[in-house]
Each structure stands twice: as structure tokens, then as C-alpha cells.
Write an enzyme that holds these catalytic residues in place. Structure first.
Site, short mmCIF file in Angstrom:
data_model
loop_
_atom_site.label_atom_id
_atom_site.label_comp_id
_atom_site.label_asym_id
_atom_site.label_seq_id
_atom_site.Cartn_x
_atom_site.Cartn_y
_atom_site.Cartn_z
N THR A 104 -12.23 9.52 -0.20
CA THR A 104 -12.36 8.69 -1.41
C THR A 104 -12.49 7.25 -0.95
OG1 THR A 104 -10.91 10.20 -2.63
CG2 THR A 104 -11.28 8.02 -3.58
N LYS A 179 -15.30 9.94 -9.34
CA LYS A 179 -13.92 10.14 -8.86
C LYS A 179 -13.02 8.97 -9.30
CE LYS A 179 -10.52 11.25 -5.91
NZ LYS A 179 -9.73 12.45 -5.87
N LYS A 254 -3.93 3.95 -4.23
CA LYS A 254 -5.17 3.66 -3.48
C LYS A 254 -6.40 3.81 -4.39
CE LYS A 254 -8.43 5.85 -0.48
NZ LYS A 254 -8.85 7.02 0.26
P1 NAD Z 1 -4.52 12.14 5.90
O1 NAD Z 1 -3.99 10.80 6.25
O2 NAD Z 1 -3.62 13.31 5.82
O3 NAD Z 1 -5.70 12.54 6.94
C1 NAD Z 1 -6.60 11.61 7.48
C2 NAD Z 1 -6.78 11.98 8.94
O4 NAD Z 1 -7.76 11.10 9.50
C3 NAD Z 1 -5.51 11.82 9.78
O5 NAD Z 1 -5.19 13.06 10.40
C4 NAD Z 1 -5.88 10.75 10.79
O6 NAD Z 1 -5.28 10.94 12.06
C5 NAD Z 1 -7.39 10.90 10.84
N1 NAD Z 1 -8.08 9.73 11.36
C6 NAD Z 1 -7.88 8.42 11.03
N2 NAD Z 1 -8.74 7.65 11.72
C7 NAD Z 1 -9.48 8.46 12.50
C8 NAD Z 1 -10.53 8.27 13.42
N3 NAD Z 1 -10.99 7.05 13.69
N4 NAD Z 1 -11.06 9.35 14.01
C9 NAD Z 1 -10.61 10.59 13.75
N5 NAD Z 1 -9.61 10.85 12.89
C10 NAD Z 1 -9.06 9.80 12.26
O7 NAD Z 1 -5.30 11.92 4.52
P2 NAD Z 1 -5.71 13.07 3.47
O8 NAD Z 1 -4.62 13.23 2.49
O9 NAD Z 1 -6.23 14.25 4.22
O10 NAD Z 1 -6.90 12.33 2.70
C11 NAD Z 1 -8.20 12.24 3.25
C12 NAD Z 1 -9.11 11.68 2.16
O11 NAD Z 1 -9.11 12.56 1.04
C13 NAD Z 1 -8.65 10.30 1.66
O12 NAD Z 1 -9.78 9.49 1.46
C14 NAD Z 1 -7.93 10.63 0.36
O13 NAD Z 1 -7.97 9.56 -0.58
C15 NAD Z 1 -8.75 11.83 -0.12
N6 NAD Z 1 -8.02 12.72 -1.04
C16 NAD Z 1 -6.77 13.14 -0.74
C17 NAD Z 1 -6.10 14.00 -1.60
C18 NAD Z 1 -4.71 14.50 -1.31
O14 NAD Z 1 -4.09 15.12 -2.19
N7 NAD Z 1 -4.20 14.32 -0.09
C19 NAD Z 1 -6.72 14.42 -2.79
C20 NAD Z 1 -8.02 14.00 -3.06
C21 NAD Z 1 -8.66 13.13 -2.17
#
Ligand code: NAD
Length: 313
Positions: A104, A179, A254
Site C-alpha cells: 500500500t 484502497k 499509515k
Molecule cells: P511487514 O513489515 O510484515 O513485511 C514487510 C517485509 O519487507 C519485512 O519482512 C521486511 O524485512 C521486508 N523488507 C523491508 N525492506 C526490504 C528490502 N529493501 N528488501 C527486502 N525486503 C525488505 O509488512 P506487511 O504487514 O507484510 O505489509 C506489507 C504491505 O502490505 C504494506 O504496504 C502494508 O501496508 C500492506 N498491507 C498489510 C496488511 C496487513 O494486515 N498486514 C493488510 C493490507 C495491506
């Protein structure tokens, strides 16, 4: 990528194996795709590896030779970082590869990613999701997709593995736009439902009575019917487990930040959206930041002096 390739001869790069990306990458591996996964977190890589994802040691390695490259990262700055540079996805993906960003991020950032990808001879979709970690694990996510119609069509099969629904919302950025608008509305709904319960309680109405009437009347909405913020009426809602395991206040905060940046930029008179941003911004500064965003009810009830036996407030 030719659309008649089978999963067995399709290679997918997956960058970002966190709460959302991890289960998505695993579901793709289980569906028979070869998934090359990369994350900065060793724990995230190990968890994905245990379920069939092939670990690689860099963003470049995930992109090299892949037909499709997914990203699932915390924000737009990180998406740009993994796209750009000599070690980035744009420089290392094969010509014609399909990039699908499920993070997102800001609408303009998504549009810029698409422009950069096309300039590099690649195809791009912004494909943010709703459905949370449970949806990612069960393969029941809803995708809101922006990009060219024919690129969306080429992604249909792989999005079908990850989600129950994928809607083409328009050109690049349109997925993010939908979204952000949805989540701004959701935040407003959840606060409104919390305020209505607090008022009903102060007026001597039982939660179950208010729920039974409002959920079948004009107050009906997901924030009430599914994510009911008081314990009792909807047993599966996070309120029944101390607001654990839902959509965290921090993530809502966020998304509201992104929505309100768009509100400002586009001159939208969004008084309730702005109020929701202030409310969730303040809540995010407390120890509620990791709890489901319906915990806003607890804050409202506490400040309203609502007293209930066994209440979370
Ligand atoms: P998260 O923090 O659990 O996962 C993100 C991952 O990215 C982490 O494991 C981190 O180590 C990795 N990362 C960061 N920088 C990196 C890089 N340079 N190279 C490789 N890996 C890297 O976050 P999430 O909850 O999985 O969310 C991911 C996306 O999905 C976000 O944009 C969030 O807004 C969106 N989202 C999340 C949810 C939810 O319920 N968690 C729901 C809808 C949308």
C-alpha cells in the site's frame, strides 16, 4: 511472459516476505510456481523456505530470470529502493517481465513506478490488497488493481491463486486510489460505530440490543457487522480477544496518512477523514498501536465514562 505458461514453467521473484508477502509467496509455491524469495529478515526467509519458497540472496537475484516479480513492502520509499539502481528490479528483470506491487503506497508513487517500469521495457500493476494476514494465508485476498487492461488480464491467473477477487480499477495508481479511499471510509465507519455504542450505553441500551437493531437497519456496515468493537454480539470480532489479530492501528494510521496526503493534494473537503486521521494518529502513539483498529471504541468509552461489567473499557 507468455500467458500460456503453466505454473511449473513460470518463475516468480518475491521481494518482501513479511506478514503479507510471506504467506503469498508460500501460496504461489504450493500452487506449483518456482518462487525465488528475498527479504532482509532472516526469520522471514526461513519461514518461507520451510514452505517451499527458494531463498535468494538479493533483490537482483529475485528479479533475474523471473517472469513475474512481486513486491510486498512497508512503504513507497522502499518500493522505489528495490526497483531502482544497478542491483534493483528494473535493471535486472528480463524484458517484458510483469511487476506486481502489492504494497500500500501513495498513488503518485505507484504511477511513477509504472512509468519507470515501462521505460525499462517491463509491465507493471499496482495491486494493493485487503483481507489482512488471514486473507493472505488462505488465498482469499481482494486485489484492487491499477494498470493497463492487457497487463491485468495477464496477471489474472496468478492473482487468482492469491485472492478471491481482483478488480481492475483503472490506469496505473487506480488500485492504490481505491484502497486509500476505502480505508479512509472504513476508519470513519469504525469511529462512528464506536461512538454509537458509547452513546447507546450511556443511554442505558444493552450492546446486543443496539447491535441487533443497527446491524439490520441503516447503520449497517462492516465495522459493525463483522468488526463489532464491543465483545459479545459478533464472537469472531477482535474485541472478543482483547483486540488482537486484526488490522492494526499502526497500519490504519499509515493508510490514513496516505489518504489524507491525497486529500490535501487534491483539495477535497474531507472533514471526517481529517478527524479520523487525528484520532488514529493519537491512538497510534499509545500501547494500542499494535491492536486491531476497532480498539478506538475502548478509547471513546473510557473518555465517555462508560462503565460496564467485564468491559474492555
Ligand atoms: P511487514 O513489515 O510484515 O513485511 C514487510 C517485509 O519487507 C519485512 O519482512 C521486511 O524485512 C521486508 N523488507 C523491508 N525492506 C526490504 C528490502 N529493501 N528488501 C527486502 N525486503 C525488505 O509488512 P506487511 O504487514 O507484510 O505489509 C506489507 C504491505 O502490505 C504494506 O504496504 C502494508 O501496508 C500492506 N498491507 C498489510 C496488511 C496487513 O494486515 N498486514 C493488510 C493490507 C495491506
Amino acid at each position: 511472459m507468455s500467458t500460456d505458461k503453466t505454473p511449473a514453467d513460470t518463475t516468480i521473484g518475491f521481494v518482501g516476505l513479511g506478514h503479507m508477502g510471506g504467506p503469498m509467496a508460500i501460496n504461489l509455491a504450493k500452487a506449483g510456481y518456482t518462487v525465488h524469495g528475498f527479504d532482509l529478515s532472516e526469520e522471514a526467509v526461513a519461514a518461507a523456505k520451510a514452505e517451499g519458497v527458494v531463498p535468494v540472496d538479493s533483490v537482483a537475484a529475485a528479479a533475474t530470470g523471473a517472469d513475474i516479480v512481486f513486491t510486498s513492502l512497508p512503504n513507497g520509499g522502499l518500493v522505489k529502493r528495490v526497483y531502482d539502481g544497478a542491483e534493483g528490479i528494473l535493471a535486472n528483470a528480463s524484458k517484458g517481465a510483469l511487476l506486481i506491487d502489492t504494497s500500500t503506497i501513495d498513488v503518485d508513487e505507484a504511477r511513477a513506478s509504472a512509468t519507470d517500469a515501462e521505460a525499462a521495457g517491463l509491465r507493471h500493476l499496482d495491486a494493493p490488497v485487503s483481507g489482512g494476514v488471514v486473507g493472505a494465508s488462505k488465498g482469499t485476498l481482494a486485489f484492487m488493481v491499477g494498470g493497463r487492461e492487457e497487463v491485468f488480464a495477464a496477471a489474472a491467473e496468478v492473482l487468482g491463486v492469491l485472492g478471491a477477487k481482483a478488480v481492475h480499477c483503472g490506469d496505473s495508481g487506480a488500485g492504490q486510489a481505491v484502497k486509500l479511499c476505502n480505508n479512509m471510509l472504513l476508519a470513519i465507519h469504525q469511529i462512528g460505530v464506536g461512538e454509537a455504542f458509547a452513546l447507546a450505553e450511556k443511554l442505558g441500551v444493552q450492546d446486543q440490543v443496539f447491535y441487533d437493531v443497527a446491524s439490520a437497519a441503516t447503520g449497517t456496515c462492516w465495522a459493525l457487522n463483522v468488526n463489532c468493537p464491543v465483545p459479545g454480539p459478533v464472537p469472531a470480532s477482535p474485541a472478543n480477544r482483547d483486540y488482537e489479530g486484526g488490522f492494526a492501528v499502526g497500519l490504519m494510521n499509515k493508510d490514513l496518512g496516505l489518504a489524507l496526503a491525497a486529500v490535501e493534494k487534491n483539495g477535497v473537503h474531507a472533514q471526517l477523514g481529517k478527524a479520523a486521521g487525528e484520532i488514529y494518529g493519537a491512538l497510534n502513539q499509545t500501547d494500542a498501536s499494535g491492536k486491531d483498529f476497532s480498539i478506538v471504541y475502548s478509547d471513546i468509552a473510557e473518555k465517555s465514562g462508560v462503565v460496564k461489567a467485564g468491559s474492555a473499557a
